[in-house]
Design an enzyme around this catalytic site. Structure first.
Site, mmCIF file in Angstrom:
data_model
loop_
_atom_site.group_PDB
_atom_site.id
_atom_site.type_symbol
_atom_site.label_atom_id
_atom_site.label_comp_id
_atom_site.label_asym_id
_atom_site.label_seq_id
_atom_site.Cartn_x
_atom_site.Cartn_y
_atom_site.Cartn_z
ATOM 1 N N TYR A 109 31.946 48.206 23.291
ATOM 2 C CA TYR A 109 32.189 48.499 24.711
ATOM 3 C C TYR A 109 30.923 48.949 25.430
ATOM 4 O O TYR A 109 30.779 48.743 26.627
ATOM 5 C CB TYR A 109 33.234 49.613 24.854
ATOM 6 N N LYS A 156 36.554 45.770 9.715
ATOM 7 C CA LYS A 156 36.416 44.359 9.331
ATOM 8 C C LYS A 156 35.194 44.287 8.431
ATOM 9 O O LYS A 156 34.220 43.579 8.714
ATOM 10 C CB LYS A 156 36.266 43.495 10.593
ATOM 11 N N ASP A 175 42.762 42.512 10.861
ATOM 12 C CA ASP A 175 43.767 41.442 10.933
ATOM 13 C C ASP A 175 45.014 41.822 10.140
ATOM 14 O O ASP A 175 46.145 41.645 10.593
ATOM 15 C CB ASP A 175 43.184 40.087 10.489
ATOM 16 N N ASP A 208 41.753 49.634 20.672
ATOM 17 C CA ASP A 208 42.294 49.119 21.942
ATOM 18 C C ASP A 208 43.405 48.122 21.641
ATOM 19 O O ASP A 208 44.513 48.206 22.186
ATOM 20 C CB ASP A 208 41.166 48.449 22.734
ATOM 21 N N ASP A 237 47.825 48.702 21.952
ATOM 22 C CA ASP A 237 48.731 47.890 22.774
ATOM 23 C C ASP A 237 49.869 47.337 21.928
ATOM 24 O O ASP A 237 51.020 47.284 22.363
ATOM 25 C CB ASP A 237 47.974 46.725 23.435
HETATM 26 C C1 IPM Z 1 42.653 50.887 27.736
HETATM 27 C C2 IPM Z 1 42.285 49.763 28.651
HETATM 28 C C3 IPM Z 1 40.813 49.844 28.919
HETATM 29 C C4 IPM Z 1 40.094 49.693 27.607
HETATM 30 C C5 IPM Z 1 40.308 48.829 29.944
HETATM 31 C C6 IPM Z 1 41.092 48.914 31.240
HETATM 32 C C7 IPM Z 1 38.836 48.972 30.217
HETATM 33 O O1 IPM Z 1 42.667 48.541 28.103
HETATM 34 O O2 IPM Z 1 42.479 52.051 28.121
HETATM 35 O O3 IPM Z 1 43.127 50.602 26.637
HETATM 36 O O4 IPM Z 1 39.896 48.557 27.123
HETATM 37 O O5 IPM Z 1 39.723 50.700 27.015
HETATM 38 MN MN MN Z 2 43.782 48.678 26.230
#
Ligand code: IPM
Ligand code: MN
Length: 365
Positions: free
Chosen positions: A144, A190, A222, A246, A250
């Site tokens: 990042y 990884k 993975d 990240d 999700d």
């Molecule tokens: C999160 C979001 C952010 C990230 C984006 C919006 C930059 O997806 O907080 O998970 O990737 O960290």
């Molecule tokens: Mn995210």
């Protein structure tokens, strides 16, 4: 009486609505405990672009610096997508805020509430008795922020870099977190491909030597992604780099049944923190008063626990949320239409939770 200054940054989309709900719950907390919160509102993200021409005004940074914690809504939306990448709300506000305050530790908490098991896309057999996972994501390093990076017409590159000290400090957070939970850390990398992952795995093992009572295992990213939908109950703490964390968080959010339920904490060495829902701005339902406020409310609860040492207040809010769900109250995202459920809007959901925070007898079945 303890007093805390809270920087309130509602941001865009559903941010302002769910923030109002969270403040309602904090007011209920003030009535129960000997504590007083002072709120300082500031613009961030698209809202700040519209008003000040920049996603993270100096004024906002100053308000954050003068506060004891930052309660953050969410930023971004279609309205600002035409802007150059670095001027957009996410890249222009969220990432610089994380870097500015060195919020290297991102805790994302996912659990399945019993009355919402049906909402998970996973089969009941796979969910078993549910799951309760803390993702500890490194937040200020890795790909990042690595330099150099470049975008040309015919090629582009980013740099994935980790220093040993960065891995050490996030690994410590993971082991400490696990020691207050079920005592297990799964580190994700990884290392069959990436050098950064080789250093990651080696360093995590070194740090582990100081935490021999914690069980440690390693998974390739993975495989970890697969295991999370195959048998989520196996995880306690998941330790991951910025990008792997990240992605996995999700996935974890999805299997809990609603993105509207997941809180997060981003903290630095001084335990100054930014607290925000994992879910995002949900532009499609913004302004309608129907968004689920639970993620924002639980983010406020995490603020009480991690920045203000109010563990008991955290538990109280957690119980109030569970009880509210048990009692059948539902925002649209978690409404199934079954008997015993009542469909409510953002503020009614929040005020039902606030009511139960004040109720001493809030016992969960
Ligand atoms: C999160 C979001 C952010 C990230 C984006 C919006 C930059 O997806 O907080 O998970 O990737 O960290
Ligand atoms: Mn995210």
């Amino acid at each position: 009486m303890r007093r805390f200054k809270i920087a309130v940054l509602p941001g865009d989309g559903i941010g302002p609505e769910v923030m109002e709900g969270a403040i309602l719950v904090l007011k209920a907390v003030e009535k129960v405990y000997d504590v007083e919160f002072q709120y300082r509102y500031a613009d961030v993200g698209g809202a700040a672009i519209d008003r000040w021409g920049t996603p993270l005004p100096d004024e906002t940074l100053m308000v954050c610096e003068e506060s004891d914690a930052i309660l953050f809504g969410s930023v971004g939306g279609p309205k600002w997508e035409h802007l150059p990448p670095d001027k957009q709300p996410e890249r222009g506000a969220l990432l610089p805020l994380r870097k500015h305050f060195d919020f290297f530790a991102n805790l994302r908490y996912g659990k399945i509430y019993e009355p919402l098991i049906w909402a998970s896309p996973l089969k009941k057999e796979v969910l078993g008795s549910g799951f309760d996972i803390m993702v500890v994501r490194e937040l200020t390093g890795g790909i990042y922020f690595g330099k150099p990076r470049e975008l040309k017409d015919d090629f582009a590159y980013d740099t994935m870099i980790y220093h040993k000290w960065e891995i050490e400090r996030i690994a410590k957070v993971a082991f400490e977190t696990a020691s207050k939970r079920r005592g297990k850390v799964t580190s994700v990398d990884k290392s069959n491909v990436l050098y950064t992952s080789l250093l990651w795995r080696r360093t995590v093992e070194e740090v582990h030597r100081n935490y021999m009572d914690i069980e440690l295992n390693h998974l390739y990213i993975d495989n970890a992604a697969m295991q999370l939908v195959k048998n989520p109950g196996q995880f306690d703490v998941i330790l991951a780099s910025n990008m792997f964390g990240d992605i996995l968080s999700d996935e974890m959010a999805m299997i809990t049944g609603s993105l509207g339920m997941l809180p997060s904490a981003s903290i630095n060495e001084e335990r100054f923190g930014l607290y925000e829902p994992v879910g995002g701005t949900a532009p499609d339902i913004a302004g309608k008063g129907i968004a689920n406020p639970v993620a924002q409310i639980m983010s406020a609860a995490m603020m009480l626990k991690y920045s203000f040492d109010m563990d008991e207040a955290y538990d109280r809010i957690d119980r109030a949320v569970a009880k509210t769900l048990d009692d059948g109250l539902r925002t649209r995202d978690i409404y199934s239409g079954k008997e015993g459920e009542k469909l409510v809007g953002t503020m009614e959901m929040a005020s039902e939770i606030a009511k139960r925070v004040g109720d001493n007898n809030a016992q969960v079945r």
